[in-house]
Design a protein around this motif. Structure first.
Motif, PDB file in Angstrom:
ATOM      1  N   PRO B 161       0.159 -14.278  10.581  1.00  0.00           N
ATOM      2  CA  PRO B 161      -0.766 -14.321  11.725  1.00  0.00           C
ATOM      3  C   PRO B 161      -0.781 -13.025  12.539  1.00  0.00           C
ATOM      4  CG  PRO B 161       1.174 -15.665  12.152  1.00  0.00           C
ATOM      5  CD  PRO B 161       1.243 -15.255  10.716  1.00  0.00           C
ATOM      6  N   SER B 162       0.204 -12.168  12.372  1.00  0.00           N
ATOM      7  CA  SER B 162       0.259 -10.954  13.197  1.00  0.00           C
ATOM      8  C   SER B 162      -0.461  -9.783  12.548  1.00  0.00           C
ATOM      9  CB  SER B 162       1.724 -10.555  13.450  1.00  0.00           C
ATOM     10  OG  SER B 162       2.283 -10.026  12.268  1.00  0.00           O
ATOM     11  N   LEU B 163      -0.938  -9.998  11.307  1.00  0.00           N
ATOM     12  CA  LEU B 163      -1.508  -8.893  10.544  1.00  0.00           C
ATOM     13  C   LEU B 163      -2.653  -8.211  11.276  1.00  0.00           C
ATOM     14  CD1 LEU B 163      -1.129  -7.741   7.585  1.00  0.00           C
ATOM     15  CD2 LEU B 163      -3.176  -9.028   7.037  1.00  0.00           C
ATOM     16  N   GLY B 164      -2.503  -6.902  11.485  1.00  0.00           N
ATOM     17  CA  GLY B 164      -3.593  -6.096  12.035  1.00  0.00           C
ATOM     18  C   GLY B 164      -3.897  -6.332  13.501  1.00  0.00           C
ATOM     19  N   LEU B 165      -2.989  -6.999  14.227  1.00  0.00           N
ATOM     20  CA  LEU B 165      -3.279  -7.272  15.637  1.00  0.00           C
ATOM     21  C   LEU B 165      -2.463  -6.373  16.558  1.00  0.00           C
ATOM     22  CD1 LEU B 165      -3.406 -11.165  15.635  1.00  0.00           C
ATOM     23  CD2 LEU B 165      -5.244  -9.538  15.212  1.00  0.00           C
ATOM     24  N   ALA B 166      -2.976  -6.174  17.761  1.00  0.00           N
ATOM     25  CA  ALA B 166      -2.276  -5.363  18.753  1.00  0.00           C
ATOM     26  C   ALA B 166      -1.008  -6.086  19.215  1.00  0.00           C
ATOM     27  CB  ALA B 166      -3.197  -5.123  19.941  1.00  0.00           C
ATOM     28  N   PRO B 167       0.047  -5.332  19.538  1.00  0.00           N
ATOM     29  CA  PRO B 167       1.327  -5.935  19.914  1.00  0.00           C
ATOM     30  C   PRO B 167       1.217  -7.017  21.001  1.00  0.00           C
ATOM     31  CG  PRO B 167       1.557  -3.564  19.725  1.00  0.00           C
ATOM     32  CD  PRO B 167       0.114  -3.867  19.512  1.00  0.00           C
ATOM     33  N   LEU B 168       0.343  -6.768  21.968  1.00  0.00           N
ATOM     34  CA  LEU B 168       0.211  -7.728  23.055  1.00  0.00           C
ATOM     35  C   LEU B 168      -0.381  -9.051  22.550  1.00  0.00           C
ATOM     36  CD1 LEU B 168       0.996  -7.156  25.988  1.00  0.00           C
ATOM     37  CD2 LEU B 168      -1.448  -7.007  26.515  1.00  0.00           C
ATOM     38  N   VAL B 169      -1.336  -8.931  21.642  1.00  0.00           N
ATOM     39  CA  VAL B 169      -1.973 -10.126  21.071  1.00  0.00           C
ATOM     40  C   VAL B 169      -0.972 -10.876  20.197  1.00  0.00           C
ATOM     41  CG1 VAL B 169      -3.913 -10.983  19.716  1.00  0.00           C
ATOM     42  CG2 VAL B 169      -4.189  -8.926  21.095  1.00  0.00           C
ATOM     43  N   ILE B 170      -0.161 -10.115  19.445  1.00  0.00           N
ATOM     44  CA  ILE B 170       0.858 -10.746  18.599  1.00  0.00           C
ATOM     45  C   ILE B 170       1.795 -11.584  19.456  1.00  0.00           C
ATOM     46  CG2 ILE B 170       2.808 -10.311  17.047  1.00  0.00           C
ATOM     47  CD1 ILE B 170       1.438  -7.797  16.113  1.00  0.00           C
ATOM     48  N   LYS B 171       2.183 -11.006  20.573  1.00  0.00           N
ATOM     49  CA  LYS B 171       3.107 -11.696  21.460  1.00  0.00           C
ATOM     50  C   LYS B 171       2.495 -13.018  21.930  1.00  0.00           C
ATOM     51  CE  LYS B 171       6.026 -10.643  25.411  1.00  0.00           C
ATOM     52  NZ  LYS B 171       5.524 -10.496  26.769  1.00  0.00           N
ATOM     53  N   GLN B 172       1.206 -12.937  22.305  1.00  0.00           N
ATOM     54  CA  GLN B 172       0.499 -14.127  22.785  1.00  0.00           C
ATOM     55  C   GLN B 172       0.426 -15.203  21.690  1.00  0.00           C
ATOM     56  OE1 GLN B 172      -3.551 -13.296  23.837  1.00  0.00           O
ATOM     57  NE2 GLN B 172      -3.903 -15.353  24.623  1.00  0.00           N
ATOM     58  N   ILE B 173       0.097 -14.764  20.477  1.00  0.00           N
ATOM     59  CA  ILE B 173      -0.022 -15.709  19.356  1.00  0.00           C
ATOM     60  C   ILE B 173       1.323 -16.382  19.072  1.00  0.00           C
ATOM     61  CG2 ILE B 173      -0.461 -15.864  16.856  1.00  0.00           C
ATOM     62  CD1 ILE B 173      -3.062 -15.125  17.856  1.00  0.00           C
TER      63      ILE B 173
END
Lengths: 300, 235
Positions: B161-173
């Motif tokens: 799910p973290s593929l290609g996402l910004a660090p902040l978005v990854i954290k949220q997910i």
């Protein structure tokens, strides 16, 4: 002006028949990227079943409109069964095979069905009774549009609206769109993709059979070979509109029918096919994806 | 809850998984980490019935799912969010969510879950009539997770799910994944290359290499395992 309107209405009539058949090509292509070359034969079989049923009903003293409705219903059921079976035996076993294999299988089924009807029926043209009744109210307009044309236009319009509503709002319609956009993901949300493909073939066959019954009654004769030319024309219409695109198939059918009718009316009927395919070539040069086909932009 | 017993999966003649075994208990967050091409996605596809294993067995709630059609497996509550999110591009956000609930007949429950995911990701409520293909990567990931939740999963399988996402978005997910696990009591099986964050979230982890499971331990211990630290955490 009157001549123009007359050509226009006959062009629209032809076009709407092309559109009915083209929808079957385009829906199947949209889902499994297969050109179902045997689709024209389903249309032909629909016409034959209607002819046989109407023959029987005439013997029993039924008349006009009631025969038309009953013959159409039986033709639709038959064609649906043929379409379903066709997919089961000729295409499903080849799912996952290289794309050329089902294409060859489709051509094989087309030849098989033509020859089956040729042997089971006759190689000659058979007269098809004029099942569509003459309406009196249309008398004043008879020089522009006939009863048969009016019925064909009405029935095909209703069929297309029904199809659009089905695809947009029903559960199976959503499943069809999902399968078309991403078959893999469709499986992951729990869609039975095989069933969706079967339903697509059945819907396409139903529309083709409706077209077959209407054309039989309109033209007045059928033989085993009518599916071939109608199939090629409808396929052209589907490509013209952008294959895989449902409104495109309708638009493509109408453009094709109108250009044929005007070419036949203003130049010579010998040139109608030249014109029809000329339009195809021209549009494909200017818009390779077809009239409504488009390369969908997507963020990743 | 899920027992994977020695499965081997092939693509043609190539053996992609060699006797892989996994155990997931109810309520856990389990992660599977490994490099590109290690067989992580194949493991998920085998569980979901898209690439059935040639040998071995997969049991979900005591019932073997090997050879079952994918839609039957979804019906049992085994739902996957695939790699690359795979949003239906020409359907609206709302239609994408409705398709997640394709197999459900309880309209009332579906409506409640729709409210729940819109609450979880308010941006989806804002974009409900927008086409899925026009969303940003992060929004698509939120939609993909929400679509899976609409199926009322018992076990949620997440592929990178973290593929290609910004660090902040990854954290949220990742925070949402934890929340789903706790609030909805959904068991989570998380496949990740982002080993560090995945292990911080998970209870236990499996490390995969060349189609085999190399290690299997609690997440804390894997985080401190020298071999894992060197190979996957870059420490």
């Amino acid at each position: 002006m009157e001549y123009f309107l007359q050509l226009f209405s006959s062009g629209l009539t032809r076009g709407s028949i092309y559109a009915l058949i083209a929808l079957g090509y385009t829906m199947v292509y949209g889902i499994i990227q297969l050109i179902n070359f045997a689709h024209g034969e389903i249309y032909m079989i629909g016409a034959f079943v209607a002819l046989i049923v109407s023959g029987v009903l005439t013997i029993y003293g039924f008349s006009g409109a009631s025969i038309l409705v009953f013959a159409a219903v039986v033709a639709v059921i038959y064609a649906a069964a043929y379409g379903y079976t066709l997919e089961r035996i000729a295409y499903r076993p080849l799912r996952g095979a290289p794309r050329l294999s089902p294409l060859i299988s489709a051509i094989g089924m087309s030849i098989f069905l033509q020859n089956y009807v040729l042997l089971a029926q006759t190689p000659d043209f058979l007269p098809f009774p004029a099942l569509i009744p003459e309406f009196e109210f249309i008398e004043p307009l008879a020089h522009i549009i006939g009863s048969a044309e009016l019925v064909i236009l009405t029935v095909s319009t209703i069929s297309m609206i029904a199809l659009t509503a089905l695809i947009k709002y029903s559960r199976i319609g959503k499943a069809m769109r999902a399968t078309q956009q991403d078959m893999h993901m469709a499986r992951l949300v729990g869609i039975d993709v095989d069933r969706v493909i079967s339903v697509t073939f059945v819907i396409g066959s139903v529309l083709a059979a409706i077209g077959g019954v209407l054309v039989g009654s309109y033209i007045g004769q059928i033989n085993f070979y009518i599916g071939f030319m109608a199939g090629i024309k409808a396929f052209t219409a589907a490509v013209l509109g952008g294959i895989g695109n449902i409104p495109g198939a309708v638009l493509g059918g109408l453009v094709l029918g109108l250009s044929e009718a005007f070419a036949a009316g203003y130049i010579s009927s010998a040139y109608e096919d030249v014109f029809a395919f000329g339009v195809l070539v021209l549009i494909l040069i200017l818009r390779p994806a077809g009239l409504l086909g488009r390369a969908v932009k997507q963020k990743v | 809850m899920l027992k994977v017993r020695g499965i081997s999966t092939y693509y043609g003649n190539i053996e992609a998984l060699h006797a892989v075994s996994l155990d997931i208990a109810e309520g856990e967050i389990i992660t599977l980490i490994g490099a590109n091409g290690a067989g992580k996605t194949t493991t998920l596809m085998s569980i979901c019935g898209l690439t059935p294993p040639r040998s071995g067995d997969i049991e979900f709630h005591g019932q073997s799912v090997v050879g079952m059609k994918p839609d039957r497996i979804v019906q049992m509550g085994l739902v996957q969010v695939p790699e690359g999110r795979r949003i239906f591009p020409n359907m609206t956000v709302l239609e994408n969510l409705e398709l997640g609930a394709y197999l459900r007949r309880d309209r009332q429950g579906v409506r409640q879950d729709l409210d729940y995911v819109m609450d979880l990701f308010p941006i989806l409520a804002e974009r409900r009539t927008q086409m899925g293909g026009t969303l940003s990567g992060g929004e698509q990931q939120m939609l993909a997770i929400s679509r899976a939740l609409m199926a009322k999963p018992k076990l949620l399988l997440l592929d990178e799910p973290s593929l290609g996402l910004a660090p902040l978005v990854i954290k949220q997910i990742f925070e949402i994944i934890r929340k789903i696990n706790q609030e909805q009591e959904v068991t989570v099986f998380l496949v990740e290359q982002n080993a560090n964050q995945a292990l911080k979230l998970a209870h236990r982890g499996y490390v995969m290499e060349n189609g085999r499971i190399r290690f299997n331990d609690t997440a804390d211990r894997l985080l401190n395992n020298d071999l894992v630290r060197e190979a996957y955490l870059g420490l």
